[in-house]
Design an enzyme around this catalytic site. Structure first.
Site, short mmCIF file in Angstrom:
data_model
loop_
_atom_site.label_atom_id
_atom_site.label_comp_id
_atom_site.label_asym_id
_atom_site.label_seq_id
_atom_site.Cartn_x
_atom_site.Cartn_y
_atom_site.Cartn_z
N PRO A 235 1.24 -1.15 -0.12
CA PRO A 235 -0.16 -0.05 -0.11
C PRO A 235 1.03 1.25 0.22
CG PRO A 235 -0.14 -0.15 1.88
CD PRO A 235 0.61 -1.87 1.01
N ASN A 236 0.46 1.79 -0.72
CA ASN A 236 1.29 3.57 -0.66
C ASN A 236 2.28 3.75 -2.06
OD1 ASN A 236 -1.36 5.19 0.96
ND2 ASN A 236 -0.41 3.60 2.13
N ARG B 82 6.19 11.86 -2.69
CA ARG B 82 5.45 12.94 -1.00
C ARG B 82 6.95 11.89 -0.47
NH1 ARG B 82 0.84 10.75 -2.15
NH2 ARG B 82 -1.02 12.98 -2.41
N TYR C 118 11.76 8.62 1.17
CA TYR C 118 11.59 7.25 0.15
C TYR C 118 12.42 7.49 -1.72
CZ TYR C 118 8.63 5.97 3.29
OH TYR C 118 7.70 5.05 4.93
N ASN D 299 7.83 -6.01 -1.45
CA ASN D 299 7.82 -4.37 0.03
C ASN D 299 6.48 -4.37 0.03
OD1 ASN D 299 8.06 -2.09 0.93
ND2 ASN D 299 8.84 -1.00 -0.53
N ALA E 163 3.47 -0.78 4.51
CA ALA E 163 2.87 -0.80 6.06
C ALA E 163 2.07 -2.15 6.42
CB ALA E 163 1.68 -0.06 5.69
N GLU F 244 12.69 -9.89 1.45
CA GLU F 244 11.74 -8.82 2.28
C GLU F 244 12.77 -7.47 2.24
OE1 GLU F 244 11.02 -8.91 6.28
OE2 GLU F 244 10.24 -7.15 6.58
N HIS G 183 12.63 -2.76 2.32
CA HIS G 183 11.74 -1.53 2.41
C HIS G 183 13.08 -0.14 2.26
CE1 HIS G 183 9.68 -3.50 4.86
NE2 HIS G 183 10.36 -4.33 5.59
N ARG H 87 13.08 4.29 12.64
CA ARG H 87 12.69 4.39 12.73
C ARG H 87 11.31 4.85 13.90
NH1 ARG H 87 9.60 4.77 6.93
NH2 ARG H 87 8.44 6.66 7.86
O1 LIG Z 1 10.82 1.63 4.08
C1 LIG Z 1 9.74 1.36 2.98
O2 LIG Z 1 9.24 1.12 2.24
C2 LIG Z 1 8.23 0.85 3.60
O3 LIG Z 1 8.29 -0.50 3.52
C3 LIG Z 1 7.45 1.62 3.56
C4 LIG Z 1 6.53 1.96 3.89
C5 LIG Z 1 5.46 3.21 3.89
C6 LIG Z 1 4.42 3.36 3.96
C7 LIG Z 1 3.55 5.00 3.34
C8 LIG Z 1 3.86 5.73 2.28
C9 LIG Z 1 4.63 4.44 1.82
S1 LIG Z 1 5.48 5.69 -0.31
C10 LIG Z 1 5.21 6.62 0.20
C11 LIG Z 1 6.02 7.74 1.12
C12 LIG Z 1 5.43 8.85 1.27
C13 LIG Z 1 4.37 9.63 0.12
C14 LIG Z 1 4.02 8.86 -0.23
C15 LIG Z 1 4.00 7.21 -0.31
C16 LIG Z 1 5.77 4.27 1.82
C17 LIG Z 1 6.45 1.85 5.72
O4 LIG Z 1 4.40 1.74 5.75
C18 LIG Z 1 6.62 1.32 5.46
O5 LIG Z 1 6.84 0.81 7.35
C19 LIG Z 1 8.46 0.74 5.44
#
Ligand SMILES: O=C(O)[C@]1(O)C=C(c2cccc(Sc3ccccc3)c2)[C@@H](O)[C@H](O)C1
Length: 151
Positions: A11-12, A19, A24, A75, A78, A99, A101, A108
């Protein structure tokens, strides 16, 4: 035939690169998927990418990979910290997985330090940014065993 790899993003991660670039980076998920495909091809392997914001859709995609894929790179986003269902799906299909990240989850919030996947992963890549995807694909191509595929 060459190895078959499945890349799953949770997700996301479809918003990657749009963002929080300080966490990221600026690279988009499409960029990551394309470059991962290219790295796999350079090793004579094929890579299929899947991204979903829905836990059940990820479970369904993992189940569909049974007998067809030599390795999974996931990946979970969340879902890393919550999903017994995705853990169980990975264990049920018996496909080795990496896995991954993008961020260093261990630097964090404390609740990000636990993963439902790490104890069963063949390897864990954390905090290398999107470069981690290249490392994961290379590792699977070089070190995972190619299996007889189901028709
Ligand atoms: O670091 C990662 O790749 C992770 O798997 C990715 C995550 C994550 C969470 C929210 C958004 C995104 S991607 C993103 C980031 C910022 C804005 C939009 C999307 C990744 C986290 O939930 C995890 O704890 C860590």
């Amino acid at each position: 035939m060459g190895k078959s790899i499945l890349l799953i993003n949770g997700p996301n991660l479809n918003l990657l690169g749009t963002r929080e670039p300080h966490v990221y980076g600026h690279t988009t998920l499409s960029d990551v998927e394309l470059s991962s495909c290219e790295v796999a091809a350079s090793h004579g392997a094929v890579l299929d990418s899947f991204q979903s914001n829905h836990e059940g859709a990820i479970v369904d995609r993992i189940q569909a990979a049974r007998g067809k894929v030599d390795g999974i790179i996931i990946n979970p986003g969340a879902y890393t910290h919550t999903s017994v269902a995705i853990r169980d799906a990975l264990l049920s299909v018996g496909i080795p997985f990496i896995e991954l990240h993008v961020s260093n989850v261990h630097a964090r919030e404390p609740w990000r330090h636990h993963s439902y996947f790490s104890d069963k992963a063949a390897g864990i890549i954390v905090g290398l940014g999107v470069y981690g995807y290249k490392v994961a694909v290379e590792h699977v191509c070089v070190n995972f065993e190619e299996k007889e595929k189901e028709a």
